[in-house]
Design a protein around this motif. Structure first.
Motif, PDB file in Angstrom:
ATOM      1  N   VAL A 111       1.016  -1.327  -0.136  1.00  0.00           N
ATOM      2  CA  VAL A 111      -0.014  -0.081  -0.015  1.00  0.00           C
ATOM      3  C   VAL A 111       0.891   1.239  -0.018  1.00  0.00           C
ATOM      4  CG1 VAL A 111      -1.637   1.312   1.208  1.00  0.00           C
ATOM      5  CG2 VAL A 111      -1.919  -1.069   1.410  1.00  0.00           C
ATOM      6  N   GLU A 112       0.662   2.165  -0.797  1.00  0.00           N
ATOM      7  CA  GLU A 112       1.329   3.449  -0.950  1.00  0.00           C
ATOM      8  C   GLU A 112       1.605   3.931   0.473  1.00  0.00           C
ATOM      9  OE1 GLU A 112       1.777   7.574  -3.068  1.00  0.00           O
ATOM     10  OE2 GLU A 112       0.290   6.052  -4.341  1.00  0.00           O
ATOM     11  N   ASP A 113       2.697   4.482   0.979  1.00  0.00           N
ATOM     12  CA  ASP A 113       2.893   5.059   2.207  1.00  0.00           C
ATOM     13  C   ASP A 113       3.553   6.375   1.982  1.00  0.00           C
ATOM     14  OD1 ASP A 113       3.545   5.571   4.810  1.00  0.00           O
ATOM     15  OD2 ASP A 113       3.783   3.705   5.407  1.00  0.00           O
ATOM     16  N   SER A 114       3.184   7.557   1.998  1.00  0.00           N
ATOM     17  CA  SER A 114       4.006   8.827   1.941  1.00  0.00           C
ATOM     18  C   SER A 114       4.892   8.977   3.186  1.00  0.00           C
ATOM     19  CB  SER A 114       2.991   9.710   1.760  1.00  0.00           C
ATOM     20  OG  SER A 114       2.290  10.254   2.813  1.00  0.00           O
ATOM     21  N   LYS A 115       4.695   8.312   4.321  1.00  0.00           N
ATOM     22  CA  LYS A 115       5.651   8.610   5.422  1.00  0.00           C
ATOM     23  C   LYS A 115       6.782   7.833   5.582  1.00  0.00           C
ATOM     24  CE  LYS A 115       2.158  11.140   7.636  1.00  0.00           C
ATOM     25  NZ  LYS A 115       2.474  12.381   7.863  1.00  0.00           N
ATOM     26  N   ILE A 116       6.940   7.091   4.522  1.00  0.00           N
ATOM     27  CA  ILE A 116       8.452   6.166   4.401  1.00  0.00           C
ATOM     28  C   ILE A 116       9.522   7.019   4.081  1.00  0.00           C
ATOM     29  CG2 ILE A 116       9.655   4.401   3.199  1.00  0.00           C
ATOM     30  CD1 ILE A 116       6.991   2.749   2.989  1.00  0.00           C
ATOM     31  N   ASP A 117      10.460   6.888   4.940  1.00  0.00           N
ATOM     32  CA  ASP A 117      11.760   7.837   4.604  1.00  0.00           C
ATOM     33  C   ASP A 117      12.718   7.302   4.095  1.00  0.00           C
ATOM     34  OD1 ASP A 117      13.275  10.365   5.393  1.00  0.00           O
ATOM     35  OD2 ASP A 117      14.539   8.597   6.437  1.00  0.00           O
ATOM     36  N   HIS A 118      13.079   5.980   4.566  1.00  0.00           N
ATOM     37  CA  HIS A 118      14.116   5.034   3.743  1.00  0.00           C
ATOM     38  C   HIS A 118      13.874   3.532   4.174  1.00  0.00           C
ATOM     39  CE1 HIS A 118      15.549   5.559   7.954  1.00  0.00           C
ATOM     40  NE2 HIS A 118      16.125   4.175   7.590  1.00  0.00           N
ATOM     41  N   TYR A 119      14.604   2.772   3.384  1.00  0.00           N
ATOM     42  CA  TYR A 119      14.642   1.284   3.507  1.00  0.00           C
ATOM     43  C   TYR A 119      15.728   0.607   4.135  1.00  0.00           C
ATOM     44  CZ  TYR A 119      10.359   1.772   0.549  1.00  0.00           C
ATOM     45  OH  TYR A 119       9.134   2.386   0.055  1.00  0.00           O
ATOM     46  N   ILE A 120      15.661  -0.473   4.836  1.00  0.00           N
ATOM     47  CA  ILE A 120      16.999  -1.201   5.172  1.00  0.00           C
ATOM     48  C   ILE A 120      16.785  -2.331   4.289  1.00  0.00           C
ATOM     49  CG2 ILE A 120      18.175  -2.178   7.090  1.00  0.00           C
ATOM     50  CD1 ILE A 120      16.914  -0.118   9.021  1.00  0.00           C
ATOM     51  N   LEU A 121      17.950  -2.604   3.588  1.00  0.00           N
ATOM     52  CA  LEU A 121      18.242  -4.029   3.030  1.00  0.00           C
ATOM     53  C   LEU A 121      19.218  -4.871   3.659  1.00  0.00           C
ATOM     54  CD1 LEU A 121      17.869  -5.897   0.344  1.00  0.00           C
ATOM     55  CD2 LEU A 121      19.802  -4.676  -0.617  1.00  0.00           C
ATOM     56  N   GLU A 122      18.853  -6.092   4.060  1.00  0.00           N
ATOM     57  CA  GLU A 122      19.922  -7.273   4.440  1.00  0.00           C
ATOM     58  C   GLU A 122      19.830  -8.350   3.671  1.00  0.00           C
ATOM     59  OE1 GLU A 122      18.541  -8.345   8.462  1.00  0.00           O
ATOM     60  OE2 GLU A 122      18.886  -6.015   9.258  1.00  0.00           O
ATOM     61  N   TYR A 123      21.288  -8.920   3.558  1.00  0.00           N
ATOM     62  CA  TYR A 123      21.542  -9.992   2.923  1.00  0.00           C
ATOM     63  C   TYR A 123      22.659 -10.795   3.695  1.00  0.00           C
ATOM     64  CZ  TYR A 123      25.813  -7.342   1.857  1.00  0.00           C
ATOM     65  OH  TYR A 123      27.225  -6.834   1.760  1.00  0.00           O
ATOM     66  N   ARG A 124      22.683 -12.197   3.300  1.00  0.00           N
ATOM     67  CA  ARG A 124      23.541 -12.760   3.971  1.00  0.00           C
ATOM     68  C   ARG A 124      23.754 -14.181   2.595  1.00  0.00           C
ATOM     69  NH1 ARG A 124      21.277 -16.085   8.835  1.00  0.00           N
ATOM     70  NH2 ARG A 124      19.450 -17.331   7.757  1.00  0.00           N
ATOM     71  N   LYS A 125      25.279 -14.775   2.840  1.00  0.00           N
ATOM     72  CA  LYS A 125      25.370 -15.631   1.896  1.00  0.00           C
ATOM     73  C   LYS A 125      25.114 -17.076   2.756  1.00  0.00           C
ATOM     74  CE  LYS A 125      29.121 -13.344  -0.308  1.00  0.00           C
ATOM     75  NZ  LYS A 125      30.793 -13.337  -0.604  1.00  0.00           N
ATOM     76  N   THR A 126      24.780 -18.232   1.974  1.00  0.00           N
ATOM     77  CA  THR A 126      24.352 -19.384   2.210  1.00  0.00           C
ATOM     78  C   THR A 126      24.488 -20.316   1.424  1.00  0.00           C
ATOM     79  OG1 THR A 126      22.382 -20.368   3.527  1.00  0.00           O
ATOM     80  CG2 THR A 126      21.904 -19.128   1.974  1.00  0.00           C
ATOM     81  N   ASN A 127      24.564 -21.675   1.998  1.00  0.00           N
ATOM     82  CA  ASN A 127      24.621 -22.830   0.991  1.00  0.00           C
ATOM     83  C   ASN A 127      23.471 -23.569   1.007  1.00  0.00           C
ATOM     84  OD1 ASN A 127      27.133 -22.495  -0.021  1.00  0.00           O
ATOM     85  ND2 ASN A 127      28.011 -23.103   1.894  1.00  0.00           N
ATOM     86  N   HIS A 128      22.077 -23.237   1.713  1.00  0.00           N
ATOM     87  CA  HIS A 128      20.841 -23.727   1.770  1.00  0.00           C
ATOM     88  C   HIS A 128      19.903 -23.079   1.021  1.00  0.00           C
ATOM     89  CE1 HIS A 128      22.716 -25.766   5.203  1.00  0.00           C
ATOM     90  NE2 HIS A 128      22.786 -24.757   5.929  1.00  0.00           N
ATOM     91  N   GLU A 129      19.307 -23.840   0.090  1.00  0.00           N
ATOM     92  CA  GLU A 129      18.069 -23.323  -0.720  1.00  0.00           C
ATOM     93  C   GLU A 129      16.981 -23.389   0.152  1.00  0.00           C
ATOM     94  OE1 GLU A 129      16.261 -24.342  -4.960  1.00  0.00           O
ATOM     95  OE2 GLU A 129      17.451 -25.942  -3.940  1.00  0.00           O
ATOM     96  N   GLY A 130      16.016 -22.205  -0.353  1.00  0.00           N
ATOM     97  CA  GLY A 130      14.896 -22.318   0.503  1.00  0.00           C
ATOM     98  C   GLY A 130      14.789 -20.992   1.310  1.00  0.00           C
TER      99      GLY A 130
END
Length: 507
Positions: free
Chosen positions: A190-209
């Motif tokens: 849903v469109e949200d005009s109050k959003i200031d920014h986003y945080i992206l997180e990632y990690r490497k793994t050898n497990h699928e799913g």
């Protein structure tokens, strides 16, 4: 009987997979349960801190406004008190003069009466009572310092928890994994005009799913992302997959994470196999350097038992002053190395192999020569490379060779035949091996210009192979096949003739 066993085996496999899935789910639930306890305590603490701040602001405002009232009280009191004192003094003076005037009426002597009358007249003229302003300099009204906090009271009564941004949704179909960069695209439900920014997180793994709570690597964070997509660049793909999740933040609160996604980041990873290297090579995981002193640490007992080692030792003693024997003068006999398998190559074969074989699919890696490297080769070989075999001089090795010693040369070599390459030697060389398609190609790693291509039918797995003399090489692995190389391969079927003359050209 066999079919029943197979059916039972399938049931066992299914149950085992389900058990592992349930185990991971239970770990996730336990992790979430513990997180609820910790996070609830944290938000209570944050709430108390916010209210303490609010109380502090109100106390400061109350103190400031009270001080203003006291200052106004002091100002008015000072002015009125001054007027009161002056008026009291004037009244005393006027009463005294009135009494004196009344007494003067009783004086019978005309001369004395005239004198008294004149004195009374003069004193009346100078009397303070006639000089005073008979208007108060201040009023007792303090209503100008009254307040109306009805709006503020409404605001305080309307205190609510801030609306937390909803969880974004990652658009898997728009995400890309190309050239060791990953582009993640998401949207808000849903469109949200109050959003200031986003945080992206990632990690490497050898497990699928879905991501596992207990994984070998931790989440890494990219903060303050302003758009709904982000490209992670310069990655080494040393895991089979990567997990991604994203959350939205307004000025005061961070929302829930999106449902995580797992993208495949499979690439060819290997290092130098020190057990396969010539004794005069100093091998690290991702670098190899020629070491002319490598053969001087031979055990004396070994030297005594092996007379054939004398030629090699004599060669080491007769090195030039720079400690650099010519690769053409390397002895073909030497004493066994105290490091076991490192006595694999002799003579010119200052060779080291990769520690991982290629038996299918397409793979890519890059090699960079260290400064002033005088001679090196880059290619592939069958794993059964002989002790005296040199890269490019047998029918089981393929390479390109660079020589910067005495006279410069740049050539492709296979089966003791060479084809000169009429182009500058690039700073980095990219190697593309398609075992299934029977192709080995070399590229300028920066421009992706094709240097040479071998077309052959590989009859067994190959390993990356390297030769280095008087210098060193650094290795870059964990690389996807670059998109430029993939595109070139699709359109390149007509270029196979570049190595056709190599079969008939003597070295």
């Amino acid at each position: 009987m066999d079919s029943q066993k197979e059916a039972l085996q399938r049931i066992i496999t299914t149950l085992a997979n389900k058990n592992e899935e349930l185990h991971n789910f239970i770990e996730t639930l336990s992790h979430l349960l513990a997180g609820v306890q910790v996070n609830s305590g944290q938000v209570v603490s944050d709430l108390e801190e916010e209210f303490d701040t609010l109380f502090s602001i109100l106390e400061e405002a109350k103190e400031s406004m009270t001080n203003t009232i006291k200052q106004e009280q002091a100002r008015k009191s000072h002015e009125l008190q001054n007027q009161l004192t002056q008026s009291t003094n004037a009244l005393e003076s006027a009463e005294e003069l009135l009494e004196f005037a009344n007494h003067a009426l009783d004086i019978k002597d005309e001369e004395e009466f005239a004198k008294a009358a004149k004195q009374i007249k003069d004193r009346v003229t100078m009397a303070p009572a006639f000089r005073l302003t008979m208007k108060p300099k201040a009023t007792d009204n303090m209503t100008h310092l009254m307040v109306d906090f009805s709006q503020e009271r409404q605001l305080l009564q309307g205190l609510r928890f801030l609306p937390v941004p909803r969880a974004p949704e990652i658009e898997v179909q728009d995400c890309m994994v190309v050239d060791n960069a990953v582009t993640i695209v998401w949207r808000m439900p849903v469109e949200d005009s109050k959003i200031d920014h986003y945080i992206l997180e990632y990690r490497k793994t050898n497990h699928e799913g879905l991501p596992r709570v207990k994984d070998e690597r931790c989440w890494e964070l990219v903060d303050n992302v302003k758009n709904t997509e982000y490209m992670l660049t310069g990655l080494k793909f040393d895991s089979k997959f990567m997990n991604f999740r994203v959350r939205a933040c307004n000025k005061a609160a961070a929302g829930d994470y999106s449902d995580p996604v797992t993208l495949e980041t499979r690439a060819f990873n290997f290092g130098f196999d020190s057990s396969s290297s010539h004794l005069n090579l100093k091998v690290e995981e991702c670098s190899v350097e020629w070491d002319p002193q490598g053969g001087k640490g031979l055990d004396s007992k070994v030297k005594g038992k092996e007379n054939k080692g004398s030629a090699h030792l004599t060669n080491l003693k007769n090195m030039t002053r720079s400690g650099t024997p010519s690769p053409k003068r390397g002895s073909n006999t030497r004493s066994p190395a105290p490091r076991g398998g490192r006595d694999r190559f002799t003579g010119e074969s200052y060779t080291v192999l990769g520690d991982t074989s290629i038996d299918s699919r397409q793979h890519y890696w890059e090699v960079k020569a260290l400064k002033d490297c005088k001679s090196y080769s880059v290619g592939v070989a069958y794993k059964n490379l002989g002790k005296f075999d040199q890269l490019g001089k047998t029918n089981t090795t393929w390479c390109i060779h660079v020589n910067n010693w005495l006279q410069n040369s740049f050539a492709a070599k296979h089966n003791n035949k060479a084809k000169s390459l009429d182009m500058p030697v690039p700073e980095r060389i990219g190697v593309y091996c398609d075992l299934d398609g029977g192709q080995l190609s070399f590229y300028n790693a920066e421009s992706k210009q094709l240097l040479h291509v071998f077309k052959t039918k590989f009859t067994q797995p190959v390993v990356p192979a390297f030769m280095v003399w008087c210098g060193g090489l650094s290795l870059s692995t964990g690389l996807q096949v670059p998109s430029a190389v993939r595109s070139f391969q699709k359109a390149e079927n007509g270029l196979a003739g570049s190595n056709s003359s190599l079969n008939s050209m003597a070295q």
